[in-house]
Scaffold this motif. Structure first.
Motif, PDB file in Angstrom:
ATOM      1  N   GLU A  55      -1.991   6.394  -3.342  1.00  0.00           N
ATOM      2  CA  GLU A  55      -1.330   7.683  -3.137  1.00  0.00           C
ATOM      3  C   GLU A  55      -2.134   8.858  -4.270  1.00  0.00           C
ATOM      4  N   HIS A  66      -1.525  13.918   3.939  1.00  0.00           N
ATOM      5  CA  HIS A  66      -1.669  13.366   2.659  1.00  0.00           C
ATOM      6  C   HIS A  66      -1.822  13.997   1.461  1.00  0.00           C
ATOM      7  N   ASP A  75       1.332  12.625  -0.067  1.00  0.00           N
ATOM      8  CA  ASP A  75       1.124  11.743  -1.202  1.00  0.00           C
ATOM      9  C   ASP A  75       1.506  12.431  -2.769  1.00  0.00           C
ATOM     10  N   HIS A  86       5.152  11.079  -2.869  1.00  0.00           N
ATOM     11  CA  HIS A  86       5.139   9.979  -3.043  1.00  0.00           C
ATOM     12  C   HIS A  86       4.834   9.388  -4.367  1.00  0.00           C
ATOM     13  N   THR A  87       3.834  10.036  -5.303  1.00  0.00           N
ATOM     14  CA  THR A  87       3.622   9.589  -6.365  1.00  0.00           C
ATOM     15  C   THR A  87       4.733  10.074  -7.549  1.00  0.00           C
TER      16      THR A  87
END
Length: 614
Positions: free
Chosen positions: A534, A565, A569, A572-573
């Motif tokens: 990620e 992404h 991401d 997500h992180t």
């Protein structure tokens, strides 16, 4: 804007070496009697020192490695990582290579993304010159965090086999004076919450070279031979210059004592200018190369009625040796981390240099900021540690984030050796490169949701909330490979090529490892894998999108996977860091996370390397 030293570190190679052991490391020359050597050792007062040599006189480390170790120690002390650093300034007398600059070599070894760098040359004051550079950059707002380091590896030039039968006192004098080591400081635009920092009130460095001849030098056989055609570079060969002793460090002791007077003279001028109040100084850290000079410094200060009482002085010359540009850092590290300072204390650093007579001072005030929260994490660079947007450290294991940052720095260094990454970053990528990137990523990306789902199925009931997070993440990822396929076709690829493509060797190894870990009970270590994967999306994908669009004139519908992404991401992180800060991450789990992150970093780099072999 203010500047604060928030971390101090040092590194001294090997074990301490006593005076009776020196011959085992650097040997004895034929031109010096034992009686003269004992006199020099007694005069300088050094009892222990460190060499980056083994007992056979073989070099064990590079100067740049000493500097790197000191920097990493300072960063750990400040709770920072290499990716947080925006400017790196180095000071040394002699780097490992004549070209490029020492800062370039240290940066290359340290990693942490692009940085402003500066290599300060000279002798002892070069370390303070590096500090001034970082201090100024922080004050001007160019960077929020910087590192300054002083480092010396002189022992390899002190070995007896480097000298002829008649050494000469000017060179022999330094053989028993100098040793190896490095020290570094982290400078930030705010103090460190929850701990001590040193506010840099001001710094001052001035040369008096217009008044004096060269005193400490290398490159000629005598200080009066500095003229066109007479230096080591003018000789037929470097080997010939070395055979003539031109590369040996030398000290003109006939004018050396003047350095004390110059230093005190500058001190007095600063007192008169109102910058130093001797009565208000709580600690004086003064670098002098030999205890021989201390009485003279005391005498001159006392005669000027500007004496700082000797009980306020601090030096570790006796136990650490004279490490040139590193000495003041090594001294400051022991005092700072050894609990010598308390809030409100005023500290004066004084560094004279005999190269051609320079003097430097730094005035510091110890400050403490009480705060239950950790300092914000930020980066001066676009592509950095994936924790860059996280504003809190792990509640259960503060070292976890430091270790993850180090793994990320290692990963960044690995990527610099990957051919396709070098071409993208160097703006030399072709359309074939881009198609091959998509072609080789697709198979591994397709399996991403599968291993995340398998990992979720192996989480026990005590981790039901985490299981839900994994399943949600897998649902978001399960169709990502379709974007890769669409991008591939959009840039002229054949859909059958990408659908039928086998995984390359790196992808095979990465997928096998991920499924193996995911098949274990409670595979929490896979958080380390997510950190790398990620993080790559959040910190590299956005940059690669910009670079590839510039180089290949790609339209938005031709680079959807990397574009997506780069944004997704990052979210997500953030979720991942919330998990890493939770009580589920015990010390044992944290260790497993670090291990898996390091393995995945290497395997992912291998996957990208294999693109050029497929």
């Amino acid at each position: 804007m203010d500047a604060f030293i928030t971390g101090v570190g040092s590194y001294l190679p090997g074990l301490p070496i006593g005076n009776d052991e020196l011959d085992q490391f650097i040997g004895s020359t034929a031109g010096t009697s034992n009686r003269l050597r004992r006199r020099m050792l007694a005069a300088n007062g050094i009892e222990k020192r460190h060499y980056a040599l083994d007992r056979h006189g073989q070099t064990t480390m590079l100067n740049e490695e000493l500097a790197e170790q000191a920097i990493r120690a300072a960063l750990r002390n400040a709770g920072r990582s290499p990716v947080d650093v925006g400017i790196l300034a180095t000071g040394t007398s002699q780097g490992d290579l004549p070209v490029p600059g020492f800062a370039s070599m240290v940066h290359g070894r340290l990693g942490g993304g692009p940085k402003q760098i500066l290599s300060a040359g000279g002798v002892c004051c070069s370390g303070i010159a590096a500090l001034q550079t970082v201090e100024d950059a922080v004050r001007l707002g160019r960077h929020r965090i910087g590192v300054a380091v002083g480092s010396e590896l002189v022992s390899r030039t002190l070995r007896a086999d480097r000298f002829g039968s008649d050494t000469g006192f000017d060179a022999e004098f330094l053989r028993w004076m100098l040793s190896d080591g490095a020290g570094a400081v982290v400078v930030e635009d705010r103090p460190r919450p929850g701990g001590l920092s040193l506010k840099v009130d001001w710094s001052h460095l001035v040369s008096h070279a217009h008044r004096f001849d060269v005193c400490m030098y290398a490159g000629v056989n005598a200080s009066d031979q500095v003229r066109a055609g007479s230096t080591w570079q003018d000789q037929p060969t470097p080997a010939g210059a070395d055979a003539e002793g031109m590369l040996n460090l030398r000290q003109d002791t006939s004018i050396l004592n003047a350095i004390v007077a110059v230093g005190v003279e500058e001190y007095v001028s600063l007192v008169r200018a109102g910058r130093i109040d001797p009565a208000q100084i709580d600690h004086l850290l003064v670098h002098y190369s030999s205890e021989y000079f201390r009485p003279e410094i005391v005498r001159l200060m006392s005669e000027a009625n500007l004496m700082i009482p000797e009980e306020k002085w601090f030096t570790n010359l006796q136990s650490r040796g004279n490490t040139g540009s590193a000495s003041i850092y090594v001294m400051l590290e022991e005092a700072f981390n050894g609990g010598r300072f308390k809030p409100g204390d005023r500290i004066l650093l004084m560094v004279p240099e005999s190269g051609r007579f320079s003097v430097s001072f730094v005035h510091l005030t110890c400050v403490a900021v009480e705060s239950p929260t950790a300092p914000p994490v930020y980066s001066d660079i676009e592509t950095g540690d994936p924790r860059a947007n996280s504003t809190a450290e792990s509640a259960t294991s503060p070292a976890l984030f430091e270790d993850l940052a180090l793994v990320w720095a290692e990963f960044e260094q690995l990527l610099t050796h990957v051919p396709i990454v070098r071409r993208i970053e160097g703006r030399n990528a072709s359309m074939d490169d881009y198609r091959n990137l998509l072609l080789n990523l697709r198979q591994q990306v397709k399996e991403g949701a599968r291993w995340i789902t398998r990992a979720a199925s192996n989480l026990t009931d005590e981790h039901t909330d985490l299981r839900a997070e994994f399943i949600e993440h897998a649902a978001e990822e399960q169709r990502d490979f379709r974007m890769l396929e669409d991008d591939f076709v959009a840039v002229g690829g054949d859909i059958n090529d990408i659908l039928g493509r086998q995984k390359n060797a790196g992808s095979e190894a990465l997928s096998a490892y991920m499924f193996n870990q995911a098949s274990r009970e409670n595979p929490l270590d896979l958080l380390g894998a997510m950190y790398i994967i990620e993080g790559l999306g959040a910190n590299k994908a956005r940059r690669w999108v910009r670079l590839l669009r510039e180089q290949l004139e790609l339209s938005a519908d031709q680079i959807t996977f990397l574009e997506y992404h780069g944004e997704a991401d990052e979210q997500h992180t953030e979720k991942m860091f919330e998990i890493l800060r939770s009580p589920v991450v015990t010390t044992e789990v944290a260790s497993a996370i670090i291990h898996t992150a390091r393995v995945v970093a290497r395997l992912y780099a291998l996957q990208l390397e294999e693109i050029d072999r497929a």
